[in-house]
Design an enzyme around this catalytic site. Structure first.
Site, PDB file in Angstrom:
ATOM      1  CE  LYS A 251      -3.577   1.958   2.047  1.00  0.00           C
ATOM      2  NZ  LYS A 251      -3.674   3.407   2.580  1.00  0.00           N
ATOM      3  NE  ARG A 256      -7.449   4.408  -6.200  1.00  0.00           N
ATOM      4  CZ  ARG A 256      -8.418   3.958  -5.686  1.00  0.00           C
ATOM      5  NH1 ARG A 256      -8.557   4.135  -4.698  1.00  0.00           N
ATOM      6  NH2 ARG A 256      -9.768   3.063  -6.244  1.00  0.00           N
ATOM      7  NE  ARG A 271     -10.482   9.331  -1.658  1.00  0.00           N
ATOM      8  CZ  ARG A 271      -9.997   7.761  -1.246  1.00  0.00           C
ATOM      9  NH1 ARG A 271      -9.245   7.505  -1.195  1.00  0.00           N
ATOM     10  NH2 ARG A 271     -11.186   7.304  -0.094  1.00  0.00           N
ATOM     11  CD  GLU A 301      -1.785   5.639  -3.635  1.00  0.00           C
ATOM     12  OE1 GLU A 301      -2.287   5.445  -4.172  1.00  0.00           O
ATOM     13  OE2 GLU A 301      -1.291   6.208  -3.161  1.00  0.00           O
ATOM     14  CG  PHE A 341      -3.688  -0.569  -7.346  1.00  0.00           C
ATOM     15  CD1 PHE A 341      -4.386  -0.405  -7.392  1.00  0.00           C
ATOM     16  CD2 PHE A 341      -2.744   0.916  -6.856  1.00  0.00           C
ATOM     17  CE1 PHE A 341      -5.716   0.961  -7.402  1.00  0.00           C
ATOM     18  CE2 PHE A 341      -3.279   2.097  -6.803  1.00  0.00           C
ATOM     19  CZ  PHE A 341      -4.730   1.707  -6.939  1.00  0.00           C
ATOM     20  NE  ARG A 418     -15.149   3.640   2.586  1.00  0.00           N
ATOM     21  CZ  ARG A 418     -13.407   3.997   2.302  1.00  0.00           C
ATOM     22  NH1 ARG A 418     -12.730   3.210   2.590  1.00  0.00           N
ATOM     23  NH2 ARG A 418     -13.615   5.868   1.558  1.00  0.00           N
ATOM     24  CE  LYS A 424      -8.314   2.283   4.690  1.00  0.00           C
ATOM     25  NZ  LYS A 424      -8.898   3.326   4.272  1.00  0.00           N
TER      26      LYS A 424
HETATM   27  P1  AMP Z   1      -6.689   5.142   2.745  1.00  0.00           P
HETATM   28  O1  AMP Z   1      -6.618   6.333   1.907  1.00  0.00           O
HETATM   29  O2  AMP Z   1      -6.051   4.760   3.915  1.00  0.00           O
HETATM   30  O3  AMP Z   1      -8.455   5.332   2.557  1.00  0.00           O
HETATM   31  O4  AMP Z   1      -6.798   3.725   1.452  1.00  0.00           O
HETATM   32  C1  AMP Z   1      -6.763   3.428   0.292  1.00  0.00           C
HETATM   33  C2  AMP Z   1      -5.818   4.233  -1.069  1.00  0.00           C
HETATM   34  O5  AMP Z   1      -4.678   3.433  -1.174  1.00  0.00           O
HETATM   35  C3  AMP Z   1      -6.448   4.733  -2.253  1.00  0.00           C
HETATM   36  O6  AMP Z   1      -6.885   5.477  -2.077  1.00  0.00           O
HETATM   37  C4  AMP Z   1      -5.100   4.079  -3.583  1.00  0.00           C
HETATM   38  O7  AMP Z   1      -5.055   5.863  -2.907  1.00  0.00           O
HETATM   39  C5  AMP Z   1      -3.750   3.196  -2.040  1.00  0.00           C
HETATM   40  N1  AMP Z   1      -3.314   2.357  -2.127  1.00  0.00           N
HETATM   41  C6  AMP Z   1      -1.744   1.989  -2.211  1.00  0.00           C
HETATM   42  N2  AMP Z   1      -1.492   0.934  -2.928  1.00  0.00           N
HETATM   43  C7  AMP Z   1      -2.680   0.845  -3.255  1.00  0.00           C
HETATM   44  C8  AMP Z   1      -2.687  -0.915  -4.022  1.00  0.00           C
HETATM   45  N3  AMP Z   1      -1.609  -1.761  -3.779  1.00  0.00           N
HETATM   46  N4  AMP Z   1      -3.492  -1.295  -4.299  1.00  0.00           N
HETATM   47  C9  AMP Z   1      -4.969   0.109  -4.452  1.00  0.00           C
HETATM   48  N5  AMP Z   1      -4.444   1.248  -3.629  1.00  0.00           N
HETATM   49  C10 AMP Z   1      -3.875   1.124  -3.016  1.00  0.00           C
END
Ligand code: AMP
Length: 584
Positions: A251, A256, A271, A301, A341, A418, A424
């Protein structure tokens, strides 16, 4: 449908705050519109002319609107200006002077329809740079004629970008579902999630009903609303939720980005579906070169890479540099990688309904990873220990954690939703090491770009008392002033040696070796496991040492300390363990 009629529906909407009531007013309004008016009406009701990703707003200046009002009603400009000063809302001013005019005027001009209004505003918005102010003013005053006072009020608010009826995209989708799908929003929402274009969805429904909606596919140039992840607190829970097996991906801590490719042309969306093409010229050219598809929508990303250490950088730092120095200047200092990804569309095929494993295969088949376009690092897991060690690798490689992805046949790309197909898992804290550490300089890597002629990064080590050795913990490239940076080769010159000193234990091969002599104070984000550093190697985990993540110097040289007085590997082990306690 006359625009003034629309305006009276807007009045009703403004008189309630209940969502259900708003939806039913929208239903009545949309039902009154003809087929070719439904699309434009959907945009207008949101105070827009186009979907957001087009990036063109109406927002006419107040001076121009004042002049158009004065002209169409035939009152002195001064009078409009005075009223505006008094009320602060040009919409109310328009309503007021139109009321007064209605009494005086004998012959009413032809009242404008929704279409007339939309096409005129479209003409004005598109002529943004060109077209003189007088011309735009003329077009605008042309549609004012024949409006009711309420019509004038809402038109003024619309052209100034201040309609704000409190209607959201989803409310319009609800109204459309009510009219065309017996209240079931699912198909309509899907089409919207794939195109982010409410006007297209409305128009397609009006033209060909649900059949038309089913035909809607992702389209390069129109951002897909991103799929979102759920979150769980432990690897156990993640694996259990995904029936015991999953794909784990790094991650990345970046931005994004959706890249849309059409025959060599590349556009990027954030995003939030905004066009960010101009912010990342480096990403554009590498995607054009390294993604081998005539048409595609891929997602990844964007992450900054420290050119001197090769390590991933916190995204904030990348953006800070870009704001400070401008995109072009910062490009050399902090180049970017994009870690792809997903792929949602490829050469005419909608892949959103295809399971993850196949999408990943398709992605791998079109990406050449020899440049700065990479694939998200991933592995398949079905047991906890593989999960945990992959997670540690992700952290030590500069990532935030891992993204676990469902690999069953049901693992479609859920645009705009979602769900539990992506989960995550990251550390719950973003810490800063409480203490600074004092580390020994044992090597250096030559600088590139702006750092040519000096070192790009120093190789630092902690002291291992039991072995009486210096074991590496990080590459340090941050925190130096320019002046200090360029004085490094001279400053460290007397410690320079030809070969790796016997008491230094390192898996890395720097360009220059130093005998342990200089000690420097360093701050870091946290201590992580790392397969490339030798401090406390194998003590916490087989095949891994300890490393300091995101190190930067405080600028303090610890001349008061001998290398053997530096932070020890035992201390690092303690710090690592107390960090773990804090998490659990
Ligand atoms: P969060 O922003 O903490 O809700 O986590 C989701 C975000 O992680 C996504 O919107 C992507 O921007 C990011 N991300 C990073 N690596 C990945 C991955 N391998 N697959 C999907 N999302 C990813």
């Amino acid at each position: 449908m006359l625009y003034s009629e629309v305006a009276s529906f807007y009045s009703k909407i403004e008189s309630t705050t209940k969502r259900l009531e708003i939806t039913s007013i929208l239903v009545d309004m949309l039902k009154r519109a003809s087929k070719d008016e439904v699309g434009p009406l959907a945009y207008l009701t949101l105070g827009k002319l186009y979907p957001d990703f087009v990036g063109i707003e109406i927002g006419l200046g107040e001076k121009l609107v004042e002049r158009a009002l004065a002209k169409s009603v035939g009152v002195p400009l001064k009078e409009v200006e005075t009223l505006y000063k008094k009320t602060g809302d040009l919409g109310l001013v328009a309503e007021q002077i139109f009321k007064a005019k209605a009494i005086q005027q004998l012959v009413q001009p032809q009242p404008p329809t929704v279409k007339d209004v939309y096409l005129t505003l479209d003409k004005i918005a598109r002529s943004a740079g060109g077209g003189s102010q007088d011309e735009k003013m003329g077009w605008l005053s042309g549609i004012f004629g024949g409006l009711t006072p309420v019509g004038a009020k809402y038109l003024v608010r619309t052209v100034m970008g201040k309609l704000r009826l409190g209607v959201a995209d989803m409310t319009i989708l609800d109204a459309l579902a009510e009219i065309y799908a017996g209240g079931d929003r699912s198909l309509i929402e899907r089409a919207y999630n794939l195109t982010s274009d409410i006007g297209q969805v409305a128009e397609s429904l009006a033209e060909s009903g649900l059949e038309g909606i089913k035909m809607i596919k992702p389209t390069p140039g129109k951002p897909i609303r991103p799929m979102l992840a759920e979150r769980l607190k432990s690897p156990e829970e993640v694996l259990a939720k995904l029936s015991g097996k999953a794909a784990l991906e790094y991650k990345y801590d970046g931005e994004r980005c959706q890249a849309h490719i059409t025959h060599g042309n590349v556009e990027l969306f954030s995003r939030r579906l905004e066009k960010i093409t101009s912010q990342f010229p480096d990403v554009i050219s590498s995607i054009a070169k390294h993604v081998k598809a005539s048409e595609a929508i891929v997602e990844g990303e964007i992450v900054g890479v420290d050119p001197n250490t090769g390590e991933l950088m916190p995204f904030q730092l990348l953006m800070h540099r870009r704001r400070k120095y401008g995109v072009e200047e910062a490009l050399e200092e902090i180049p970017t990688n994009i870690f792809l990804f997903d792929v949602m569309y490829l050469n005419g095929n909608d892949l959103t309904q295809v399971p993850y494993v196949q999408r990943r295969k398709a992605l791998e088949s079109v990406v050449d990873t020899s440049g700065s376009v990479k694939l998200a690092t991933r592995t398949l897991v079905s047991d906890l220990s593989t999960f945990e060690s992959f997670f540690e690798e992700a952290i030590s490689d500069g990532c935030e954690g891992v993204m676990a992805k469902d690999i069953s046949d049901a693992s479609v790309y859920q645009a705009g939703a979602r769900g539990w197909l992506w989960i995550k898992y990251k550390r719950d804290y973003k810490s800063e090491l409480a203490d600074t550490v004092d580390l020994v300089i044992v090597g250096a890597f030559n600088g590139r770009g702006k750092r040519a002629g000096t070192y790009g990064a120093l190789l630092l080590a902690a002291y291992d008392k039991a072995k009486d050795e210096f074991c590496t913990v990080c590459k340090l490239g941050s925190g130096f002033s320019d002046e200090e940076l360029f004085s490094l080769p001279q400053k460290l010159g007397d410690a320079r040696v030809e070969r790796k000193p016997a008491r230094v234990e390192s898996l890395l091969q720097p360009d220059v070796w130093f005998e342990p002599k200089y000690v420097i104070e360093v701050k870091g984000a946290e201590i992580t496991l790392s397969p490339i550093h030798t401090a406390a190697y194998g003590r916490i985990k087989e095949g891994a040492g300890l490393a300091i993540r995101f190190p930067r110097t405080t600028g303090k040289w610890r001349t008061d300390k001998a290398p053997e007085d530096a932070t020890t590997t035992d201390e690092l082990v303690e710090m690592y363990q107390s960090q773990l306690k804090k998490i659990s």
